[in-house]
Scaffold this active site. Structure first.
Site, PDB file in Angstrom:
ATOM      1  CD  GLU A 122      -2.699   1.567   2.583  1.00 30.59           C
ATOM      2  OE1 GLU A 122      -2.583   0.225   3.433  1.00 30.59           O
ATOM      3  OE2 GLU A 122      -2.873   2.541   3.250  1.00 30.59           O
ATOM      4  CB  SER A 261      -7.108  -9.956   4.906  1.00 31.24           C
ATOM      5  OG  SER A 261      -7.387  -8.777   4.471  1.00 31.24           O
TER       6      SER A 261
END
Ligand code: F3S
Length: 277
Positions: A122, A261
């Site tokens: 990211e 997740s």
């Protein structure tokens, strides 16, 4: 064994969205792992034939390529488009925001400071949107501020979505005392904190705490750290096969949380197994 789930846990909005997108494009492939969860990636591969590119060179014209939740560097996106691949962007909108802020602020002549892990995909993606990469700085600790050489006297800051707000505030406080102008953007994602607050509360009242998620997922690791502060019997596992029955000896109440997740079907398998102890 009695089991209690955290009041908030598991999939966040961005991950649910990315999985929905991937399920719509059978026989596609993702650029880097779509999310930080191997079991869910395997399920998408088995049920929806969603593959994984290890390298940009594997992409052929007309391939359908899905961009993962954490985004990819700007140049990789350009290269993909140049290959005439069909690009489907599953980058979480909360990750797109810091990318766009870095782009805009560096175009406006600000030096950029990113609070995050420079090795995280990211952050690599967000950093790539800076106009002058030598003037985009990434730090994890306040002490690193002393080693930075900003090219401009005005600085814009963003944070990796999963970072702790308290540390970001500390860095920003220090920054404003040493610089004329600091523009602070709060790009930290609340989804992570809802799960963290719930894990903190739950870990105070249980005898043993199980955190389910990818071992390379930073938000899962943070849930583990937070739980350990209140409950020394806190264990991080990826799925029910890693449970060890001795963790539950002489314990009554088991708290459960899961990283952003972690799919519900994995959580359910863990809950079912623990209840049998
Ligand atoms: Fe997006 Fe926040 Fe999830 S940044 S991927 S909604 S943890």
């Amino acid at each position: 064994m009695e089991v209690k789930l955290a009041s908030s846990y598991g999939f966040c909005f961005g991950v649910k969205r990315a999985i929905d997108i991937a399920q719509k494009y059978e026989n596609s492939a993702t650029m880097g792992p779509l999310i930080h969860n191997k079991n869910e990636i395997d399920r998408l591969q088995n049920d929806y034939k969603v593959g994984l590119y290890r390298d940009l060179n594997e992409v052929k014209p007309n391939d359908t390529v899905i961009i993962r939740t954490h985004g990819i560097p700007k140049q990789d996106l350009k290269d993909l488009r140049a290959k005439d691949a069909k690009v489907i962007n599953a980058t979480c909108p909360f990750v797109t925001t810091p990318q766009q802020i870095v782009k805009k602020m560096s175009q406006e002549g600000y030096s950029i400071l990113i609070f995050g892990d420079s090795e995280h995909p990211e952050v690599k993606g967000v950093k790539s949107y800076g106009e002058d990469l030598e003037d985009v700085h990434v730090i994890l600790e306040k002490s690193e501020l002393d080693n930075l050489n900003f090219k401009h006297d005005k600085i814009a800051t963003v944070a990796q979505t999963t970072r702790k707000k308290e540390i970001y505030l500390d860095i920003v406080n220090s920054l404003i005392l040493k610089n004329k102008e600091v523009r602070v953007f709060n790009t930290i994602c609340d989804a992570t904190f809802e799960n963290q607050d719930a894990a903190r509360d739950l870990s105070k009242e249980v005898d043993v705490m199980i955190i389910i998620g990818g071992k390379n997922s930073s938000n899962t690791k943070q849930l583990h750290t937070i739980s350990l502060e209140n409950c020394s019997d806190s264990y991080l596992i990826e799925n029910e096969t890693e449970l060890d029955s001795s963790w539950f000896d002489n314990k009554k109440l088991c708290g459960i949380t899961a990283g952003a997740s972690t799919p519900d079907w994995i959580i359910q398998q863990v809950v079912d197994k623990i209840k049998k102890y």
